[in-house]
Write a protein that holds these residues in place. Structure first.
Motif, PDB file in Angstrom:
ATOM      1  N   THR A 107      -7.711   7.848   1.487  1.00 45.70           N
ATOM      2  CA  THR A 107      -6.668   7.275   0.640  1.00 45.70           C
ATOM      3  C   THR A 107      -5.273   7.635   1.146  1.00 45.70           C
ATOM      4  OG1 THR A 107      -8.114   7.301  -1.292  1.00 45.70           O
ATOM      5  CG2 THR A 107      -5.738   7.214  -1.713  1.00 45.70           C
ATOM      6  N   LEU A 108      -5.090   8.903   1.495  1.00 47.21           N
ATOM      7  CA  LEU A 108      -3.758   9.333   1.910  1.00 47.21           C
ATOM      8  C   LEU A 108      -3.421   8.906   3.338  1.00 47.21           C
ATOM      9  CD1 LEU A 108      -3.506  12.812   0.188  1.00 47.21           C
ATOM     10  CD2 LEU A 108      -2.584  10.608  -0.563  1.00 47.21           C
ATOM     11  N   GLN A 109      -4.432   8.736   4.181  1.00 44.99           N
ATOM     12  CA  GLN A 109      -4.179   8.196   5.526  1.00 44.99           C
ATOM     13  C   GLN A 109      -3.679   6.757   5.419  1.00 44.99           C
ATOM     14  OE1 GLN A 109      -4.107   9.673   8.393  1.00 44.99           O
ATOM     15  NE2 GLN A 109      -5.559  11.358   8.400  1.00 44.99           N
ATOM     16  N   GLN A 110      -4.246   6.000   4.484  1.00 42.47           N
ATOM     17  CA  GLN A 110      -3.859   4.595   4.318  1.00 42.47           C
ATOM     18  C   GLN A 110      -2.423   4.442   3.825  1.00 42.47           C
ATOM     19  OE1 GLN A 110      -6.752   2.666   1.844  1.00 42.47           O
ATOM     20  NE2 GLN A 110      -8.431   3.173   3.217  1.00 42.47           N
ATOM     21  N   CYS A 111      -1.931   5.384   3.058  1.00 44.81           N
ATOM     22  CA  CYS A 111      -0.571   5.243   2.528  1.00 44.81           C
ATOM     23  C   CYS A 111       0.443   6.104   3.278  1.00 44.81           C
ATOM     24  CB  CYS A 111      -0.536   5.528   1.028  1.00 44.81           C
ATOM     25  SG  CYS A 111      -0.837   7.230   0.580  1.00 44.81           S
ATOM     26  N   TRP A 112       0.018   6.714   4.377  1.00 41.43           N
ATOM     27  CA  TRP A 112       0.914   7.544   5.199  1.00 41.43           C
ATOM     28  C   TRP A 112       2.109   6.733   5.642  1.00 41.43           C
ATOM     29  CZ3 TRP A 112       1.696  12.456   6.740  1.00 41.43           C
ATOM     30  CH2 TRP A 112       2.530  12.661   7.834  1.00 41.43           C
ATOM     31  N   PRO A 113       3.303   7.192   5.603  1.00 41.88           N
ATOM     32  CA  PRO A 113       3.755   8.533   5.233  1.00 41.88           C
ATOM     33  C   PRO A 113       4.115   8.654   3.759  1.00 41.88           C
ATOM     34  CG  PRO A 113       5.592   7.368   6.192  1.00 41.88           C
ATOM     35  CD  PRO A 113       4.408   6.422   6.198  1.00 41.88           C
ATOM     36  N   GLY A 114       3.699   7.694   2.964  1.00 42.70           N
ATOM     37  CA  GLY A 114       4.002   7.720   1.537  1.00 42.70           C
ATOM     38  C   GLY A 114       3.073   8.645   0.773  1.00 42.70           C
ATOM     39  N   SER A 115       3.113   8.513  -0.530  1.00 42.22           N
ATOM     40  CA  SER A 115       2.297   9.356  -1.402  1.00 42.22           C
ATOM     41  C   SER A 115       1.488   8.478  -2.349  1.00 42.22           C
ATOM     42  CB  SER A 115       3.183  10.319  -2.198  1.00 42.22           C
ATOM     43  OG  SER A 115       4.057   9.594  -3.037  1.00 42.22           O
ATOM     44  N   ALA A 116       0.561   9.109  -3.046  1.00 41.38           N
ATOM     45  CA  ALA A 116      -0.304   8.391  -3.978  1.00 41.38           C
ATOM     46  C   ALA A 116      -0.691   9.315  -5.126  1.00 41.38           C
ATOM     47  CB  ALA A 116      -1.560   7.893  -3.275  1.00 41.38           C
ATOM     48  N   THR A 117      -1.085   8.713  -6.227  1.00 39.42           N
ATOM     49  CA  THR A 117      -1.662   9.459  -7.332  1.00 39.42           C
ATOM     50  C   THR A 117      -3.171   9.448  -7.143  1.00 39.42           C
ATOM     51  OG1 THR A 117       0.138   8.934  -8.835  1.00 39.42           O
ATOM     52  CG2 THR A 117      -1.962   9.523  -9.836  1.00 39.42           C
ATOM     53  N   LEU A 118      -3.783  10.621  -7.207  1.00 42.68           N
ATOM     54  CA  LEU A 118      -5.213  10.773  -6.965  1.00 42.68           C
ATOM     55  C   LEU A 118      -5.918  11.272  -8.218  1.00 42.68           C
ATOM     56  CD1 LEU A 118      -5.020  12.740  -3.584  1.00 42.68           C
ATOM     57  CD2 LEU A 118      -5.226  10.263  -3.881  1.00 42.68           C
ATOM     58  N   SER A 119      -7.110  10.761  -8.443  1.00 45.43           N
ATOM     59  CA  SER A 119      -7.980  11.264  -9.512  1.00 45.43           C
ATOM     60  C   SER A 119      -9.414  11.039  -9.059  1.00 45.43           C
ATOM     61  CB  SER A 119      -7.723  10.530 -10.826  1.00 45.43           C
ATOM     62  OG  SER A 119      -8.169   9.198 -10.742  1.00 45.43           O
ATOM     63  N   PRO A 120     -10.359  11.823  -9.573  1.00 43.82           N
ATOM     64  CA  PRO A 120     -11.752  11.628  -9.172  1.00 43.82           C
ATOM     65  C   PRO A 120     -12.254  10.213  -9.482  1.00 43.82           C
ATOM     66  CG  PRO A 120     -11.522  13.673 -10.405  1.00 43.82           C
ATOM     67  CD  PRO A 120     -10.215  12.957 -10.484  1.00 43.82           C
ATOM     68  N   ILE A 121     -11.885   9.688 -10.627  1.00 43.00           N
ATOM     69  CA  ILE A 121     -12.334   8.341 -11.002  1.00 43.00           C
ATOM     70  C   ILE A 121     -11.695   7.306 -10.087  1.00 43.00           C
ATOM     71  CG2 ILE A 121     -12.302   6.595 -12.824  1.00 43.00           C
ATOM     72  CD1 ILE A 121     -12.475   8.967 -14.825  1.00 43.00           C
ATOM     73  N   GLY A 122     -10.402   7.438  -9.829  1.00 47.22           N
ATOM     74  CA  GLY A 122      -9.698   6.510  -8.956  1.00 47.22           C
ATOM     75  C   GLY A 122     -10.205   6.520  -7.523  1.00 47.22           C
TER      76      GLY A 122
END
Length: 102
Positions: free
Chosen positions: A25-40
């Motif tokens: 998930t974070l590689q795909q939005c690099w160099p940005g950020s994301a909100t992470l949750s187990p369900i998401g």
């Protein structure tokens, strides 16, 4: 827990599904950020999955691979806001996300 020069040895003790989901998930939005949750991330909503997610986030952060603005734990489960890979994290976790995609 020992760690080699690139930090990947420390990852072997973590839940591989959590590491792969976070890395991908974070590689795909690099160099940005994301909100992470187990369900998401598609990891599920059980208490065990929540614990594995929190442990993974903590360890990645402790090892300097992940940075985040806030860790919220509420009734709907844990959520990490504005999570982003560090440059070191991107290098170390690139192999992990590639293996997960295979």
């Amino acid at each position: 827990m020992s760690i080699n020069g690139d930090g990947s040895e420390a990852l072997s003790t973590l839940d591989p599904r959590c590491v792969a989901a976070i890395a991908s998930t974070l590689q795909q939005c690099w160099p940005g950020s994301a909100t992470l949750s187990p369900i998401g991330l598609g990891l599920g909503a059980t208490l065990d999955r929540h614990h594995a997610f929190i442990a993974t986030v903590q360890e990645l952060c402790d090892r300097g691979l992940l940075a985040y603005e806030a860790l919220l734990i509420g009734i709907s489960g844990p959520e990490v806001r504005d999570a982003a890979l560090t440059a070191r994290g991107r290098a170390v976790l690139q192999d992990t996300s590639l293996r997960a995609a295979a």
